[in-house]
Design an enzyme around this catalytic site. Structure first.
Site, PDB file in Angstrom:
ATOM      1  N   ASN A 165      38.749  55.107  37.027  1.00 51.16           N
ATOM      2  CA  ASN A 165      37.653  55.628  37.847  1.00 51.16           C
ATOM      3  C   ASN A 165      37.350  54.746  39.056  1.00 51.16           C
ATOM      4  O   ASN A 165      36.289  54.846  39.649  1.00 51.16           O
ATOM      5  CB  ASN A 165      36.403  55.862  36.989  1.00 51.16           C
TER       6      ASN A 165
ATOM      7  N   GLN B 297      21.204  49.433  29.653  1.00 52.55           N
ATOM      8  CA  GLN B 297      21.384  50.871  29.830  1.00 52.55           C
ATOM      9  C   GLN B 297      21.294  51.571  28.479  1.00 52.55           C
ATOM     10  O   GLN B 297      21.964  51.130  27.551  1.00 52.55           O
ATOM     11  CB  GLN B 297      22.739  51.164  30.480  1.00 52.55           C
TER      12      GLN B 297
ATOM     13  N   HIS C 179      23.936  55.641  35.662  1.00 56.20           N
ATOM     14  CA  HIS C 179      25.332  55.193  35.758  1.00 56.20           C
ATOM     15  C   HIS C 179      26.286  56.395  35.683  1.00 56.20           C
ATOM     16  O   HIS C 179      26.624  56.867  34.604  1.00 56.20           O
ATOM     17  CB  HIS C 179      25.603  54.222  34.596  1.00 56.20           C
TER      18      HIS C 179
ATOM     19  N   ARG D 271      27.743  46.005  38.214  1.00 60.90           N
ATOM     20  CA  ARG D 271      26.940  45.875  36.999  1.00 60.90           C
ATOM     21  C   ARG D 271      25.542  45.401  37.377  1.00 60.90           C
ATOM     22  O   ARG D 271      25.383  44.530  38.237  1.00 60.90           O
ATOM     23  CB  ARG D 271      27.571  44.877  36.011  1.00 60.90           C
TER      24      ARG D 271
HETATM   25  P1  NDP Z   1      39.388  45.044  39.568  1.00 59.28           P
HETATM   26  O1  NDP Z   1      39.683  44.136  38.445  1.00 59.28           O
HETATM   27  O2  NDP Z   1      40.507  45.741  40.249  1.00 59.28           O
HETATM   28  O3  NDP Z   1      38.586  44.257  40.699  1.00 59.28           O
HETATM   29  C1  NDP Z   1      37.605  43.328  40.458  1.00 59.28           C
HETATM   30  C2  NDP Z   1      37.710  42.260  41.523  1.00 59.28           C
HETATM   31  O4  NDP Z   1      36.576  41.393  41.436  1.00 59.28           O
HETATM   32  C3  NDP Z   1      38.965  41.424  41.356  1.00 59.28           C
HETATM   33  O5  NDP Z   1      39.652  41.369  42.583  1.00 59.28           O
HETATM   34  C4  NDP Z   1      38.387  40.087  40.939  1.00 59.28           C
HETATM   35  O6  NDP Z   1      39.089  38.980  41.408  1.00 59.28           O
HETATM   36  C5  NDP Z   1      37.075  40.077  41.660  1.00 59.28           C
HETATM   37  N1  NDP Z   1      36.190  39.039  41.154  1.00 59.28           N
HETATM   38  C6  NDP Z   1      36.047  38.580  39.890  1.00 59.28           C
HETATM   39  N2  NDP Z   1      35.160  37.582  39.857  1.00 59.28           N
HETATM   40  C7  NDP Z   1      34.748  37.387  41.121  1.00 59.28           C
HETATM   41  C8  NDP Z   1      33.833  36.478  41.721  1.00 59.28           C
HETATM   42  N3  NDP Z   1      33.207  35.552  40.979  1.00 59.28           N
HETATM   43  N4  NDP Z   1      33.642  36.564  43.065  1.00 59.28           N
HETATM   44  C9  NDP Z   1      34.310  37.480  43.801  1.00 59.28           C
HETATM   45  N5  NDP Z   1      35.188  38.348  43.284  1.00 59.28           N
HETATM   46  C10 NDP Z   1      35.393  38.311  41.953  1.00 59.28           C
HETATM   47  O7  NDP Z   1      38.346  46.102  39.012  1.00 59.28           O
HETATM   48  P2  NDP Z   1      37.756  47.405  39.690  1.00 59.28           P
HETATM   49  O8  NDP Z   1      37.682  47.189  41.158  1.00 59.28           O
HETATM   50  O9  NDP Z   1      38.445  48.603  39.196  1.00 59.28           O
HETATM   51  O10 NDP Z   1      36.295  47.405  39.055  1.00 59.28           O
HETATM   52  C11 NDP Z   1      35.391  46.332  39.339  1.00 59.28           C
HETATM   53  C12 NDP Z   1      34.152  46.454  38.487  1.00 59.28           C
HETATM   54  O11 NDP Z   1      33.416  47.608  38.868  1.00 59.28           O
HETATM   55  C13 NDP Z   1      34.407  46.654  36.990  1.00 59.28           C
HETATM   56  O12 NDP Z   1      34.638  45.432  36.339  1.00 59.28           O
HETATM   57  C14 NDP Z   1      33.129  47.302  36.547  1.00 59.28           C
HETATM   58  O13 NDP Z   1      32.170  46.322  36.211  1.00 59.28           O
HETATM   59  C15 NDP Z   1      32.666  48.069  37.765  1.00 59.28           C
HETATM   60  N6  NDP Z   1      32.872  49.503  37.589  1.00 59.28           N
HETATM   61  C16 NDP Z   1      31.791  50.330  37.661  1.00 59.28           C
HETATM   62  C17 NDP Z   1      31.930  51.678  37.432  1.00 59.28           C
HETATM   63  C18 NDP Z   1      30.773  52.619  37.572  1.00 59.28           C
HETATM   64  O14 NDP Z   1      30.835  53.735  37.063  1.00 59.28           O
HETATM   65  N7  NDP Z   1      29.719  52.244  38.242  1.00 59.28           N
HETATM   66  C19 NDP Z   1      33.219  52.264  37.048  1.00 59.28           C
HETATM   67  C20 NDP Z   1      34.314  51.327  37.137  1.00 59.28           C
HETATM   68  C21 NDP Z   1      34.131  49.994  37.348  1.00 59.28           C
HETATM   69  P3  NDP Z   1      40.533  38.527  40.947  1.00 59.28           P
HETATM   70  O15 NDP Z   1      41.096  39.564  40.043  1.00 59.28           O
HETATM   71  O16 NDP Z   1      41.206  38.403  42.282  1.00 59.28           O
HETATM   72  O17 NDP Z   1      40.298  37.242  40.252  1.00 59.28           O
END
Ligand code: NDP
Length: 401
Positions: free
Chosen positions: A149, A316, A335, A287
């Site tokens: 998603n 939630q 959400h 989140r």
């Molecule tokens: P990804 O894992 O593709 O992307 C998350 C990114 O955040 C990665 O590039 C990661 O870095 C980066 N990151 C982690 N820690 C940090 C930090 N301290 N500072 C800056 N960047 C950081 O996941 P998605 O993009 O698919 O999803 C991200 C989040 O969105 C999910 O974990 C979830 O919590 C939320 N989400 C919400 C949804 C909703 O319905 N509202 C649905 C889907 C997701 P790296 O990997 O480079 O270390």
């Protein structure tokens, strides 16, 4: 093969009952995710893509498959508090399935009670509702349906940025109220053209947000633990910042797209929001706990933030008196961004794929793994840090009272 008990926690059906008809017929067919990852590949599915699968009666389309193999499936929305159905069923469940939209919090205390628990599946993305440290210590596998998603959320983010800047929601409300109050609507309305927009996290969602915003002729920024590949950074013309604290002072809009883990919990506190431009917009679909609840509400009252939107809360469901329901200039939804009917078809199929692998003793895709073999693994090792972000989730029980 041993028979397993699967406890599945899903959100309630619509108030008017489970749908018998839908607004549209079917869903577009997608070949691959951007970047080439394949969509879920279960051997079969027992649902119609486009159906409501995420609510209790939808059962993620899993009943026939699970019962056909002799497993037991319990589906409930009653998830919070010691007397909940979930807490009762957890005791002898081998597998727990939950969605972030209506999370079955797996705290350390619950993991102790769930003596037979071996696999926790997130039908969606984001496994912070599981105490990952406790799962690591107990050797529980945690898996989520990576990418299912991400694009859904990125569309929601763009919608919310535009809604806030252009003052869409209050303008809509003037129409519903029978008014024609142009001045009231436009006194807070701006174009985003020329603005500086930054994302915290440039993973699947963050990058998709940047790609979608580029045609609006905005200046793009990001901060992340890993750098984007050079060709992507160049294509987007995006500026990298070492930390969120360094990025936010130059941004008119900040969007948060990083997982919740100990590094990001409470990242947007009073101090961070204080570094933002006066009148910036903050959009958080990642989140709730990444933003400090009261600091956000205060910043909207004072005008430090011109708007806040998102669809994630803590806990939630959010209590009825949660300040984000009533603070000024917000564009909150429950959400939902990752639970469009389009997304549900993908995460239901992905959940099925994970279950097929589990029961057949085949490895679960690396990209779906968060915790495996007593440590962070796969996508979890890349994007999370170990620890617990579930503290305080008991408060979700107050929604009912
Ligand atoms: P990804 O894992 O593709 O992307 C998350 C990114 O955040 C990665 O590039 C990661 O870095 C980066 N990151 C982690 N820690 C940090 C930090 N301290 N500072 C800056 N960047 C950081 O996941 P998605 O993009 O698919 O999803 C991200 C989040 O969105 C999910 O974990 C979830 O919590 C939320 N989400 C919400 C949804 C909703 O319905 N509202 C649905 C889907 C997701 P790296 O990997 O480079 O270390």
């Amino acid at each position: 093969m041993e028979m397993a008990k699967v406890a599945c926690v899903l959100y309630d059906d619509p108030v008017d009952g489970y749908p018998t008809a839908y607004a549209r017929d079917g869903l577009p067919t997608l070949e691959r995710y951007p970047g080439g990852q394949t969509l879920p590949t279960p051997k079969a599915i027992d649902f119609e893509p486009g159906a409501l699968l995420g609510s209790v009666s939808g059962e993620l389309g899993l009943r026939k498959f699970l019962e056909g193999q002799g497993h037991t499936l319990v589906v409930t929305s009653d998830k919070d508090g010691p007397d909940s159905v979930f807490e009762r069923e957890l005791v002898d469940a081998e597998i727990v399935i939950s969605q972030p939209f209506w999370p079955a919090y797996l705290t350390a205390e619950r993991i102790v009670k769930a003596a037979r628990l071996k696999l926790a599946i997130t039908a969606g993305i984001g496994s912070d509702h599981v105490d990952l440290q406790a799962a690591i210590d107990r050797g529980i596998t945690v898996a989520e349906v990576t990418y299912c998603n991400s694009i859904s959320v990125s569309e929601h983010v763009v919608m919310m940025i535009l809604s806030l800047a252009r003052n869409y929601i209050p303008s809509y409300q003037w129409v519903v109220k029978g008014g024609w109050n142009v001045a009231d609507c436009v006194a807070r309305s701006y174009d985003i053209e020329g603005m500086d927009i930054g994302t915290v996290g440039a993973g699947r969602i963050g990058t998709a947000v940047l790609r979608r915003l580029k045609p609006f002729d905005v200046k793009l920024h990001y901060t992340d633990r890993h750098r984007l590949p050079d060709e992507v950074a160049k294509e987007l013309g995006v500026t990298f910042h070492q930390t969120a604290a360094e990025m936010v002072p130059v941004c008119d809009v900040v969007t948060i797209n990083a997982p919740l883990h100990p590094e990001t919990e409470n990242l947007f506190n009073e101090a961070m929001i204080g570094k933002m431009k006066r009148g910036a917009y903050l959009v958080n679909t990642a989140r709730g706990k990444i933003c400090n609840r009261d600091a956000v509400a205060r910043a909207l009252e004072s005008g430090q933030l011109a708007g806040y939107a998102g669809d994630v809360w803590f806990p939630q469901p959010a209590p009825k008196d949660h300040p984000w329901r009533s603070m000024p200039h917000h564009g909150m939804t429950p959400h939902i961004s990752g639970s469009s009917l389009s997304a549900q078809a993908r995460y239901a199929a992905g959940t099925r794929e994970i279950l097929e692998c589990w029961f057949e003793g085949r490895p679960i895709r690396e990209e779906y793994l968060i915790v495996s073999g007593g440590k962070l693994a796969g996508a979890g090792a890349h994007s999370y840090s170990a620890g617990d972000a579930t503290r305080g989730s008991e408060e979700a029980a107050h929604f009912k009272t």
